[in-house]
Design a protein around this motif. Structure first.
Motif, short mmCIF file in Angstrom:
data_model
loop_
_atom_site.label_atom_id
_atom_site.label_comp_id
_atom_site.label_asym_id
_atom_site.label_seq_id
_atom_site.Cartn_x
_atom_site.Cartn_y
_atom_site.Cartn_z
N ILE A 1 11.02 -12.85 44.97
CA ILE A 1 9.85 -11.98 44.83
C ILE A 1 8.88 -12.16 45.99
N ALA B 1 10.78 -5.57 41.35
CA ALA B 1 9.89 -6.56 41.97
C ALA B 1 8.82 -5.88 42.80
N ARG C 1 6.99 -4.81 37.39
CA ARG C 1 6.53 -6.01 38.09
C ARG C 1 6.63 -7.23 37.17
N SER D 1 10.33 -8.29 36.53
CA SER D 1 11.02 -8.91 37.67
C SER D 1 10.92 -10.43 37.66
N LYS D 2 9.93 -10.97 36.96
CA LYS D 2 9.71 -12.42 36.98
C LYS D 2 10.86 -13.20 36.32
#
Length: 383
Positions: A183, A301, A357, A360-361
């Motif tokens: 990321i 991301a 967003r 994506s973690k």
């Protein structure tokens, strides 16, 4: 505790973060080296992209691959890399080896004799791709090699649940490691975009290799039915020459060809919508949750909304109206309609950006490897 020594070996690709196979191996190598300092990686030498890490072993082919007789040259280079790999395996007294690609098959008998633990990084049945290309002899050859490598492997690293369903007889040997992302590299770049884009157009984009299961034509055709949009298609691959010949003169399509990772990420941030055009007629699309493409995770991301074709094999973590919209594969008018919906619904658009967003973690490389159990398996603390 005894220090574990290992080697990751890929014979068919160069060192590069811009190549999916190479990038995956490099991130796994980086994580394993933190735990096991005597870990090495062997791939072909990349003259253009320099990676300054310790324990990288770059192999320059004695015979250049380009030009005529490429098949014969590739066989020669495979033998060269096999012999060099064996020398490093023996001289460094490694306890485990991670292999990817059917080119590594010559190593298996020696690894068994030396009682070295074999991890095979497996990404699905290659024979299906060759059958669809009507290369039946190659399909038969590769299929037999892959069957032998799966049988001889002590552990099989699989990239998706769909890939695991193809080899249910070996499910007890499988370790699940999907493709991850960096990321910080995606969002931390201040690299200028090298591709000139119009300021007054919405950018509909695709990045990555054009695998056989991607229907790039859907994106090209849909641009006939949308206004004030331009398509940007990064990379190349299956049927690339035919597709570029057919759509290369279109005023609202830009083919960038292959780009370095920094250029790709700079361009990705210019996209308004990202497309995953899986082909419903490709056999890979029939396996639930088969695809684990890096491009999908790079899209989220960067906080981009996604439109993905509605096939069984698509990523199960992309939820309709939360992370993506779905369109009918092979129907560019439907894709154009979904583009219009996203561009005209600001609330839905913003919600997808925020959701993606956050989503994506869960795909950070370090976390994926930590949770996979691979490190414990290498240590011998997991059966």
């Amino acid at each position: 505790m005894e220090q574990k020594k290992g080697i990751i070996i890929l014979m068919g690709v160069k060192f590069s973060f811009s190549i999916v196979q190479s990038s995956r191996a490099l991130y796994i190598f980086k994580k394993l080296k933190e735990q096991f300092p005597d870990t090495y990686i062997i791939m072909r030498k990349n003259e253009e992209e320099k990676i300054g890490w310790e324990n990288l072993i770059q192999v320059k082919p004695i015979v250049p691959i380009s030009g005529k007789f490429r098949l014969l040259k590739n066989i020669f280079v495979t033998i060269q890399m096999t012999l060099l790999s064996l020398w490093h395996i023996v001289s460094k007294r490694v306890g485990y080896v991670i292999l990817r690609g059917y080119e590594t098959i010559l190593l298996y008998p020696f690894l068994k004799i030396l009682n070295i633990k074999i991890y095979t990084d497996y990404h699905g049945k290659s024979k299906q791709e060759y059958i669809q290309q009507k290369r039946h002899l190659r399909a038969l050859f590769v299929n037999n090699i892959e069957r032998l490598s799966l049988y001889l492997a002590d552990r099989i690293i699989v990239v998706s649940n769909g890939v695991m369903t193809q080899i249910q007889e070996y499910k007890d040997k499988c370790i699940y490691i999907p493709n991850g992302i960096d990321i910080d590299a995606i969002n931390g770049t201040d690299h200028a975009c090298s591709i000139k884009l119009p300021d007054n157009k919405k950018i509909i984009g695709f990045i990555g290799n054009w695998e056989q299961f991607m229907k790039i034509e859907d994106l090209c055709e849909c641009l006939k039915y949308v206004n004030n949009c331009i398509g940007v298609i990064v990379g190349e691959g299956y049927k690339a020459d035919n597709i570029m010949d057919k759509y290369g003169e279109a005023e609202n399509i830009i083919f960038t060809g292959k780009l370095l990772r920094e250029d790709v990420y700079a361009l990705l941030h210019k996209f308004d919508i990202c497309i995953l055009p899986y082909d419903k007629n490709d056999k890979h699309s029939l396996y639930p949750d088969y695809f684990s493409s890096r491009k999908a995770k790079e899209y989220i991301a960067a906080g981009k909304p996604i439109i993905v074709s509605e096939v069984v094999g698509r990523e199960s973590w992309l939820i309709e109206n939360q992370n993506c919209l779905l369109y009918e594969s092979g129907d560019p008018k439907d894709l154009a309609e979904k583009i219009g919906i996203l561009l005209n619904d600001e609330e839905l658009y913003d919600k997808m950006c925020t959701n993606n967003r956050e989503l994506s973690k869960i795909f950070i490389w370090d976390d994926i490897i930590d949770q996979s159990g691979l490190i414990e398996d290498i240590r011998g603390t997991k059966i």
